[in-house]
Design a protein around this motif. Structure first.
Motif, PDB file in Angstrom:
ATOM      1  N   VAL A  54       0.844  -1.203   0.000  1.00 16.74           N
ATOM      2  CA  VAL A  54       0.000   0.000   0.000  1.00 16.74           C
ATOM      3  C   VAL A  54       0.880   1.255   0.000  1.00 16.74           C
ATOM      4  O   VAL A  54       0.581   2.239  -0.694  1.00 16.74           O
ATOM      5  CB  VAL A  54      -0.936  -0.002   1.219  1.00 16.74           C
ATOM      6  N   LYS A  55       1.956   1.224   0.773  1.00 15.90           N
ATOM      7  CA  LYS A  55       2.862   2.370   0.813  1.00 15.90           C
ATOM      8  C   LYS A  55       3.458   2.640  -0.573  1.00 15.90           C
ATOM      9  O   LYS A  55       3.544   3.783  -1.015  1.00 15.90           O
ATOM     10  CB  LYS A  55       3.983   2.123   1.820  1.00 15.90           C
ATOM     11  N   ARG A  56       3.884   1.584  -1.245  1.00 18.60           N
ATOM     12  CA  ARG A  56       4.433   1.737  -2.590  1.00 18.60           C
ATOM     13  C   ARG A  56       3.406   2.384  -3.522  1.00 18.60           C
ATOM     14  O   ARG A  56       3.712   3.336  -4.253  1.00 18.60           O
ATOM     15  CB  ARG A  56       4.840   0.368  -3.151  1.00 18.60           C
ATOM     16  N   GLN A  57       2.192   1.839  -3.496  1.00 14.28           N
ATOM     17  CA  GLN A  57       1.142   2.342  -4.380  1.00 14.28           C
ATOM     18  C   GLN A  57       0.800   3.791  -4.061  1.00 14.28           C
ATOM     19  O   GLN A  57       0.595   4.608  -4.973  1.00 14.28           O
ATOM     20  CB  GLN A  57      -0.102   1.456  -4.265  1.00 14.28           C
ATOM     21  N   GLU A  58       0.735   4.104  -2.780  1.00 11.71           N
ATOM     22  CA  GLU A  58       0.396   5.462  -2.371  1.00 11.71           C
ATOM     23  C   GLU A  58       1.487   6.449  -2.781  1.00 11.71           C
ATOM     24  O   GLU A  58       1.200   7.574  -3.190  1.00 11.71           O
ATOM     25  CB  GLU A  58       0.187   5.522  -0.857  1.00 11.71           C
ATOM     26  N   LEU A  59       2.741   6.022  -2.693  1.00 15.22           N
ATOM     27  CA  LEU A  59       3.850   6.891  -3.101  1.00 15.22           C
ATOM     28  C   LEU A  59       3.738   7.240  -4.586  1.00 15.22           C
ATOM     29  O   LEU A  59       3.818   8.418  -4.959  1.00 15.22           O
ATOM     30  CB  LEU A  59       5.185   6.214  -2.819  1.00 15.22           C
ATOM     31  N   ILE A  60       3.554   6.231  -5.425  1.00 15.87           N
ATOM     32  CA  ILE A  60       3.453   6.467  -6.863  1.00 15.87           C
ATOM     33  C   ILE A  60       2.234   7.326  -7.177  1.00 15.87           C
ATOM     34  O   ILE A  60       2.306   8.273  -7.979  1.00 15.87           O
ATOM     35  CB  ILE A  60       3.379   5.131  -7.628  1.00 15.87           C
ATOM     36  N   ARG A  61       1.106   7.030  -6.533  1.00 12.25           N
ATOM     37  CA  ARG A  61      -0.117   7.802  -6.769  1.00 12.25           C
ATOM     38  C   ARG A  61       0.086   9.263  -6.385  1.00 12.25           C
ATOM     39  O   ARG A  61      -0.299  10.176  -7.138  1.00 12.25           O
ATOM     40  CB  ARG A  61      -1.277   7.208  -5.961  1.00 12.25           C
ATOM     41  N   ARG A  62       0.683   9.485  -5.234  1.00  6.73           N
ATOM     42  CA  ARG A  62       0.864  10.859  -4.751  1.00  6.73           C
ATOM     43  C   ARG A  62       1.806  11.634  -5.676  1.00  6.73           C
ATOM     44  O   ARG A  62       1.541  12.799  -6.007  1.00  6.73           O
ATOM     45  CB  ARG A  62       1.416  10.826  -3.323  1.00  6.73           C
ATOM     46  N   LEU A  63       2.906  11.027  -6.106  1.00  4.15           N
ATOM     47  CA  LEU A  63       3.844  11.705  -6.992  1.00  4.15           C
ATOM     48  C   LEU A  63       3.195  12.023  -8.338  1.00  4.15           C
ATOM     49  O   LEU A  63       3.384  13.110  -8.898  1.00  4.15           O
ATOM     50  CB  LEU A  63       5.101  10.857  -7.195  1.00  4.15           C
ATOM     51  N   ARG A  64       2.392  11.078  -8.856  1.00  2.00           N
ATOM     52  CA  ARG A  64       1.705  11.312 -10.131  1.00  2.00           C
ATOM     53  C   ARG A  64       0.722  12.475 -10.006  1.00  2.00           C
ATOM     54  O   ARG A  64       0.640  13.332 -10.898  1.00  2.00           O
ATOM     55  CB  ARG A  64       0.976  10.042 -10.571  1.00  2.00           C
ATOM     56  N   GLU A  65      -0.007  12.534  -8.904  1.00  2.58           N
ATOM     57  CA  GLU A  65      -0.983  13.610  -8.711  1.00  2.58           C
ATOM     58  C   GLU A  65      -0.297  14.966  -8.597  1.00  2.58           C
ATOM     59  O   GLU A  65      -0.753  15.958  -9.191  1.00  2.58           O
ATOM     60  CB  GLU A  65      -1.823  13.339  -7.462  1.00  2.58           C
ATOM     61  N   ARG A  66       0.782  15.012  -7.853  1.00  4.58           N
ATOM     62  CA  ARG A  66       1.474  16.287  -7.666  1.00  4.58           C
ATOM     63  C   ARG A  66       2.098  16.773  -8.974  1.00  4.58           C
ATOM     64  O   ARG A  66       2.123  17.971  -9.253  1.00  4.58           O
ATOM     65  CB  ARG A  66       2.538  16.159  -6.571  1.00  4.58           C
ATOM     66  N   LEU A  67       2.599  15.839  -9.784  1.00  2.66           N
ATOM     67  CA  LEU A  67       3.142  16.216 -11.091  1.00  2.66           C
ATOM     68  C   LEU A  67       2.043  16.672 -12.041  1.00  2.66           C
ATOM     69  O   LEU A  67       2.216  17.635 -12.791  1.00  2.66           O
ATOM     70  CB  LEU A  67       3.904  15.039 -11.698  1.00  2.66           C
ATOM     71  N   ALA A  68       0.913  15.971 -12.003  1.00  4.95           N
ATOM     72  CA  ALA A  68      -0.192  16.334 -12.898  1.00  4.95           C
ATOM     73  C   ALA A  68      -0.673  17.754 -12.638  1.00  4.95           C
ATOM     74  O   ALA A  68      -1.039  18.485 -13.568  1.00  4.95           O
ATOM     75  CB  ALA A  68      -1.341  15.341 -12.727  1.00  4.95           C
ATOM     76  N   SER A  69      -0.647  18.167 -11.372  1.00  4.26           N
ATOM     77  CA  SER A  69      -1.128  19.509 -11.031  1.00  4.26           C
ATOM     78  C   SER A  69      -0.218  20.600 -11.588  1.00  4.26           C
ATOM     79  O   SER A  69      -0.646  21.742 -11.766  1.00  4.26           O
ATOM     80  CB  SER A  69      -1.230  19.664  -9.509  1.00  4.26           C
ATOM     81  N   ARG A  70       1.037  20.245 -11.873  1.00  3.30           N
ATOM     82  CA  ARG A  70       1.954  21.236 -12.446  1.00  3.30           C
ATOM     83  C   ARG A  70       2.332  20.905 -13.880  1.00  3.30           C
ATOM     84  O   ARG A  70       3.245  21.500 -14.437  1.00  3.30           O
ATOM     85  CB  ARG A  70       3.204  21.375 -11.576  1.00  3.30           C
ATOM     86  N   LYS A  71       1.611  19.911 -14.433  1.00  2.50           N
ATOM     87  CA  LYS A  71       1.800  19.527 -15.838  1.00  2.50           C
ATOM     88  C   LYS A  71       3.260  19.195 -16.153  1.00  2.50           C
ATOM     89  O   LYS A  71       3.807  19.589 -17.190  1.00  2.50           O
ATOM     90  CB  LYS A  71       1.292  20.631 -16.763  1.00  2.50           C
ATOM     91  N   GLY A  72       3.875  18.440 -15.257  1.00  2.00           N
ATOM     92  CA  GLY A  72       5.275  18.055 -15.449  1.00  2.00           C
ATOM     93  C   GLY A  72       5.444  16.552 -15.542  1.00  2.00           C
ATOM     94  O   GLY A  72       4.492  15.789 -15.379  1.00  2.00           O
TER      95      GLY A  72
END
Length: 317
Positions: free
Chosen positions: A110-128
């Protein structure tokens, strides 16, 4: 005169909450920019303690936020653990990525999945599509930690995201790199240790002047207020005084203190003590500010004494 509306007690210099460039920091910025430009996946930056590595990472993060807002920066402190477990490692990464609460107690998957999800969301918000990870005290990392980090790298790559890792630590990092090369762990070296940079303190008068120039240019409040020099010695600054012109005097004051104390080796002044000397002088500026002020060697000699440089060097001999 100092403007009371600016709040002297709130000034970042008095709180040691500010960042100015040095020659070494500029080299660090150049390394980061090169890695981003050609997508080099990893580099190590090493130095003796108190040379200003943490200060440098702060500066680089501010630089990236200003010129590359689409890049996500994450800072992880590598903790020492007696035993090498995956759970604490991913908890540290999650905290660095901004997570908290129950997710830190969840199973590793779950930690692994949450890490990837969180990084993807934060990048998406800045279009990077690039994450820059700074690992502080990276000499504490184990071989397993690098393998787990390699998994994160690969999972992000699957989603089209580039992870660029900067290992920040002490000279033991070089021994780690050599050890991985000797043991055949080239996949770790090729992923995280391609480039390397020796980070250093202030080594001569020109580098001292480069740092001092930051106090003449950095403003508080940012963008509208006076420069740091102008804030603390406004009369002298208005009359043309600039700290940048004092590079040789401050450097020579450190050299004299180094020689007088019979310290070993050539002086390479750690940022902690170099900036303390400047802060000591500016903080007392109201007592001697004048349009005819000349910062001769007596001012800088006293500032170096108050920086604690000599006592600190003696304590590690």
């Amino acid at each position: 005169m100092l403007s009371t509306s600016l709040g002297r007690s709130e000034h970042p210099l008095l709180r040691r909450n500010y960042r100015v460039a040095t020659t070494a920091i500029e080299s660090f910025v150049d390394l980061v920019e090169r890695c981003l430009r050609v997508l080099i996946p990893g580099a190590l930056v090493y130095a003796r303690p108190r040379m200003g590595k943490t200060h440098a990472v702060d500066y680089v993060c501010l630089h990236l936020a200003r010129v590359r807002p689409e890049v996500l920066t994450v800072r992880m402190s590598c903790e020492h653990h007696r035993t090498d477990f995956e759970g604490p490692f991913f908890a540290s990464l999650l905290i660095a990525a901004g997570a908290s609460g129950d997710v830190l107690k969840r199973p590793i998957t779950v930690k692994r999945q949450e890490l990837i999800r969180r990084l993807r969301e934060r990048l998406a918000s800045r279009k990077g599509h690039i994450v820059v990870l700074f690992c502080d005290e990276a000499q504490r990392q184990s071989r397993n930690s690098y393998e787990w980090l390699r998994d994160v790298h690969d999972q992000l790559a699957y989603h089209g995201i580039r992870l660029i890792t900067f290992l920040i630590g002490q000279p033991q990092l070089l021994a780690q790199k050599a050890g991985f090369q000797m043991s055949g762990d080239e996949q770790i070296v090729a992923r995280f240790m391609i480039e390397q940079l020796l980070f250093h303190g202030i080594r001569d008068a020109a580098e001292a002047a480069t740092c001092l120039a930051g106090y003449d240019k950095t403003r508080y409040p940012e963008g509208s207020g006076p420069s740091f020099t102008g804030f603390f010695v406004p009369k002298a600054f208005a009359a043309g005084l600039r700290l940048e012109g004092c590079g040789a005097d401050l450097w020579n004051a450190f050299v004299r203190a180094h020689a007088k104390a019979q310290l070993n080796g050539s002086p390479a002044i750690q940022m902690d003590y170099f900036t303390r000397a400047i802060e000591s002088l500016l903080a007392q500026g109201t007592g001697f500010d004048d349009s005819s002020l000349k910062l001769d060697e007596s001012y800088w000699t006293r500032a170096v004494e108050e920086s604690g440089y000599v006592g600190a060097q003696r304590s590690v001999v």
